[in-house]
Design a protein around this motif. Sequence first.
Motif, PDB file in Angstrom:
ATOM      1  N   LEU A   1       0.824  -1.205   0.000  1.00 54.78           N
ATOM      2  CA  LEU A   1       0.000   0.000   0.000  1.00 54.78           C
ATOM      3  C   LEU A   1       0.860   1.257   0.000  1.00 54.78           C
ATOM      4  O   LEU A   1       0.593   2.205  -0.726  1.00 54.78           O
ATOM      5  N   GLY A   2       1.910   1.275   0.809  1.00 52.88           N
ATOM      6  CA  GLY A   2       2.790   2.438   0.854  1.00 52.88           C
ATOM      7  C   GLY A   2       3.620   2.611  -0.400  1.00 52.88           C
ATOM      8  O   GLY A   2       4.193   3.675  -0.624  1.00 52.88           O
ATOM      9  N   GLU A   3       3.686   1.574  -1.221  1.00 49.92           N
ATOM     10  CA  GLU A   3       4.535   1.625  -2.416  1.00 49.92           C
ATOM     11  C   GLU A   3       3.786   2.112  -3.663  1.00 49.92           C
ATOM     12  O   GLU A   3       4.234   1.924  -4.780  1.00 49.92           O
ATOM     13  N   ASN A   4       2.667   2.777  -3.448  1.00 45.95           N
ATOM     14  CA  ASN A   4       1.948   3.398  -4.563  1.00 45.95           C
ATOM     15  C   ASN A   4       2.778   4.557  -5.099  1.00 45.95           C
ATOM     16  O   ASN A   4       3.175   5.443  -4.344  1.00 45.95           O
ATOM     17  N   VAL A   5       3.063   4.557  -6.388  1.00 46.64           N
ATOM     18  CA  VAL A   5       3.839   5.634  -7.001  1.00 46.64           C
ATOM     19  C   VAL A   5       2.953   6.883  -7.059  1.00 46.64           C
ATOM     20  O   VAL A   5       1.860   6.852  -7.613  1.00 46.64           O
ATOM     21  N   ASP A   6       3.443   7.981  -6.450  1.00 44.91           N
ATOM     22  CA  ASP A   6       2.645   9.205  -6.463  1.00 44.91           C
ATOM     23  C   ASP A   6       3.397  10.426  -6.984  1.00 44.91           C
ATOM     24  O   ASP A   6       2.878  11.528  -6.978  1.00 44.91           O
ATOM     25  N   ALA A   7       4.631  10.234  -7.457  1.00 39.42           N
ATOM     26  CA  ALA A   7       5.376  11.309  -8.094  1.00 39.42           C
ATOM     27  C   ALA A   7       6.409  10.681  -9.028  1.00 39.42           C
ATOM     28  O   ALA A   7       6.997   9.646  -8.714  1.00 39.42           O
ATOM     29  N   ILE A   8       6.603  11.312 -10.186  1.00 46.15           N
ATOM     30  CA  ILE A   8       7.533  10.771 -11.184  1.00 46.15           C
ATOM     31  C   ILE A   8       8.120  11.898 -12.024  1.00 46.15           C
ATOM     32  O   ILE A   8       7.473  12.913 -12.276  1.00 46.15           O
ATOM     33  N   ALA A   9       9.356  11.705 -12.425  1.00 46.13           N
ATOM     34  CA  ALA A   9      10.002  12.549 -13.424  1.00 46.13           C
ATOM     35  C   ALA A   9      10.797  11.616 -14.325  1.00 46.13           C
ATOM     36  O   ALA A   9      11.152  10.506 -13.937  1.00 46.13           O
ATOM     37  N   MET A  10      11.064  12.071 -15.530  1.00 48.23           N
ATOM     38  CA  MET A  10      11.823  11.260 -16.484  1.00 48.23           C
ATOM     39  C   MET A  10      13.036  12.053 -16.959  1.00 48.23           C
ATOM     40  O   MET A  10      12.944  13.254 -17.211  1.00 48.23           O
ATOM     41  N   ARG A  11      14.169  11.355 -17.055  1.00 49.50           N
ATOM     42  CA  ARG A  11      15.388  11.934 -17.625  1.00 49.50           C
ATOM     43  C   ARG A  11      16.015  10.862 -18.483  1.00 49.50           C
ATOM     44  O   ARG A  11      16.595   9.897 -17.960  1.00 49.50           O
ATOM     45  N   GLY A  12      15.913  11.016 -19.783  1.00 47.71           N
ATOM     46  CA  GLY A  12      16.410   9.975 -20.680  1.00 47.71           C
ATOM     47  C   GLY A  12      15.699   8.674 -20.372  1.00 47.71           C
ATOM     48  O   GLY A  12      14.473   8.614 -20.354  1.00 47.71           O
ATOM     49  N   ASP A  13      16.463   7.635 -20.071  1.00 48.98           N
ATOM     50  CA  ASP A  13      15.885   6.336 -19.743  1.00 48.98           C
ATOM     51  C   ASP A  13      15.541   6.190 -18.261  1.00 48.98           C
ATOM     52  O   ASP A  13      14.887   5.229 -17.876  1.00 48.98           O
ATOM     53  N   GLU A  14      15.981   7.114 -17.438  1.00 49.62           N
ATOM     54  CA  GLU A  14      15.775   6.983 -15.997  1.00 49.62           C
ATOM     55  C   GLU A  14      14.408   7.518 -15.567  1.00 49.62           C
ATOM     56  O   GLU A  14      13.932   8.520 -16.104  1.00 49.62           O
ATOM     57  N   LEU A  15      13.828   6.836 -14.568  1.00 47.17           N
ATOM     58  CA  LEU A  15      12.604   7.300 -13.940  1.00 47.17           C
ATOM     59  C   LEU A  15      12.939   7.680 -12.503  1.00 47.17           C
ATOM     60  O   LEU A  15      13.549   6.897 -11.769  1.00 47.17           O
ATOM     61  N   LEU A  16      12.566   8.862 -12.097  1.00 46.96           N
ATOM     62  CA  LEU A  16      12.715   9.307 -10.724  1.00 46.96           C
ATOM     63  C   LEU A  16      11.349   9.138 -10.077  1.00 46.96           C
ATOM     64  O   LEU A  16      10.360   9.693 -10.553  1.00 46.96           O
ATOM     65  N   LEU A  17      11.286   8.326  -9.034  1.00 47.86           N
ATOM     66  CA  LEU A  17      10.012   7.947  -8.434  1.00 47.86           C
ATOM     67  C   LEU A  17       9.954   8.341  -6.962  1.00 47.86           C
ATOM     68  O   LEU A  17      10.977   8.399  -6.283  1.00 47.86           O
TER      69      LEU A  17
END
Length: 114
Positions: free
Chosen positions: A39-55
């Motif tokens: 439950l706590g591992e719900n993704v609620d923010a993201i950014a993308m840089r090239g192939d990387e995902l910032l979560l």
Amino acid sequence: PARLSNGLSVRNEDLIRYDPASGDLSLYFDGSDVGLRGLGENVDAIAMRGDELLLSTAGRFHVSGLDGRNEDAFIFTPTSLGQTTRGGFASELFFDGSQFKFFNDLAAVDFGVA
């Protein structure tokens, strides 16, 4: 799980992609494939840089030896995305909110311009 109008089933740890040209929705990131399930591992923010995902997640998370909380951000580098999401997590947090006395859930994240 939520079922979208096209029959796609997604959970809170997943990301969907919308193609405005066709109006199609598709699974972009399947969080459960890479260990995001609680439950706590719900993704609620993201950014993308090239192939990387910032979560960032809604609560505590644990993935591949990396632990954090909702005030932290971490990097995932995919080798495949979609129905079969694979890749690896950075060994350290990208942003450790507690180091800056930040104890609230991150609502957005960004890599910024270098």
